[in-house]
Design an enzyme around this catalytic site. Structure first.
Site, short mmCIF file in Angstrom:
data_model
loop_
_atom_site.label_atom_id
_atom_site.label_comp_id
_atom_site.label_asym_id
_atom_site.label_seq_id
_atom_site.Cartn_x
_atom_site.Cartn_y
_atom_site.Cartn_z
N LYS A 84 76.18 189.18 53.73
CA LYS A 84 75.27 188.92 55.03
C LYS A 84 76.33 188.78 56.15
CE LYS A 84 71.40 185.98 56.17
NZ LYS A 84 70.65 184.66 55.81
O1 G3P Z 1 67.22 183.01 57.04
C1 G3P Z 1 67.33 182.35 58.29
C2 G3P Z 1 66.55 181.42 58.12
O2 G3P Z 1 66.91 180.18 57.27
C3 G3P Z 1 66.45 180.56 59.54
O3 G3P Z 1 65.40 179.76 59.60
O4 G3P Z 1 64.03 177.84 60.48
O5 G3P Z 1 66.50 177.80 60.59
O6 G3P Z 1 65.24 179.34 61.96
P1 G3P Z 1 65.38 178.45 60.57
#
Ligand code: G3P
Length: 217
Positions: A84
């Site tokens: 990634k």
């Molecule tokens: O995979 C990316 C994700 O983990 C981000 O999520 O909720 O931190 O915006 P969030």
């Protein structure tokens, strides 16, 4: 549509894998930092062994050369590993380099269609648009998924749209209707998908009626 679990928590990963519900895992440095102890490569190997599908493991470098070096190490951990990289100029260059070496790459932190176009041109296996974080700033996260779908279909790109930063079940439903290839979900959202009050109410009524009849199977 593929369902990935967005976590580095092995107990959550095993719980979902045991139910046969997930097609892979995504992690990021914030998620790993919550659970990491000791040698993180050991934990990465255990995660890769817990699922039969791609596991995204993120580089920490921000320059092309070091990203590629880290990416090779991550890819060597297990055949399920997907490197990634962030959607920066260096990240796109590292993506091209790693793909040329035969590695799978997930380009993350995508917030625009133009970024998604360049990730596809760089040969990304997955593009990760962050829906919830756009919604957080009064943007239109789901419109981004829709527009990337249209652009990739218009030009025949085979980069898979991996919708990320999904916060609730309706995000998942909308991704399915648009035709995202994959959704990555926090464990809580995965289990919310199965929940419906009428299912609980109906089951309670079935069991009550059965008990009242005093019948045995
Ligand atoms: O995979 C990316 C994700 O983990 C981000 O999520 O909720 O931190 O915006 P969030």
């Amino acid at each position: 549509m593929k369902i990935f679990l967005d976590t580095a928590d092995l107990s959550e990963i095993r719980r979902a894998a045991d139910a046969g519900l997930i097609d892979g895992i995504t992690t990021n440095p914030s998620l790993v930092a919550k659970v990491a102890e000791g040698d993180v490569s050991v934990m990465y190997r255990e995660i890769c062994e817990a699922v039969d599908g791609p596991v995204s493991l993120e580089v920490l470098a921000v320059d092309r050369e070091t990203m590629v070096t880290e990416g090779r190490k991550l890819a060597a951990i297990h055949e399920n590993a997907v490197v990634k990289v962030p959607l920066t100029e260096d990240g796109l260059k590292a993506c091209s380099d790693l793909v040329a070496e035969g590695h799978k790459v997930n380009v993350t932190l995508c917030f625009s269609v133009s970024q998604a176009l360049l990730a596809a041109k760089a040969g990304a296996t997955f593009i990760s648009p962050f829906v919830g974080r756009l919604d957080d700033i009064s943007g239109e996260g789901m419109q981004l998924i829709s527009q990337i779908r249209q652009v990739y279909d218009n030009y025949g790109f085979d980069t898979e749209i991996l919708a990320a930063s999904l916060r609730h079940p309706m995000h998942v439903v909308e991704c399915m209707l648009i035709g995202a290839d994959c959704c990555t979900l926090p464990p809580k959202v995965l289990w919310q998908l199965s929940s419906h009050p009428l299912t609980d109410k109906g089951l309670a009524a079935f069991l009550k009626d059965w008990d009242a009849a005093g019948t045995a199977i």
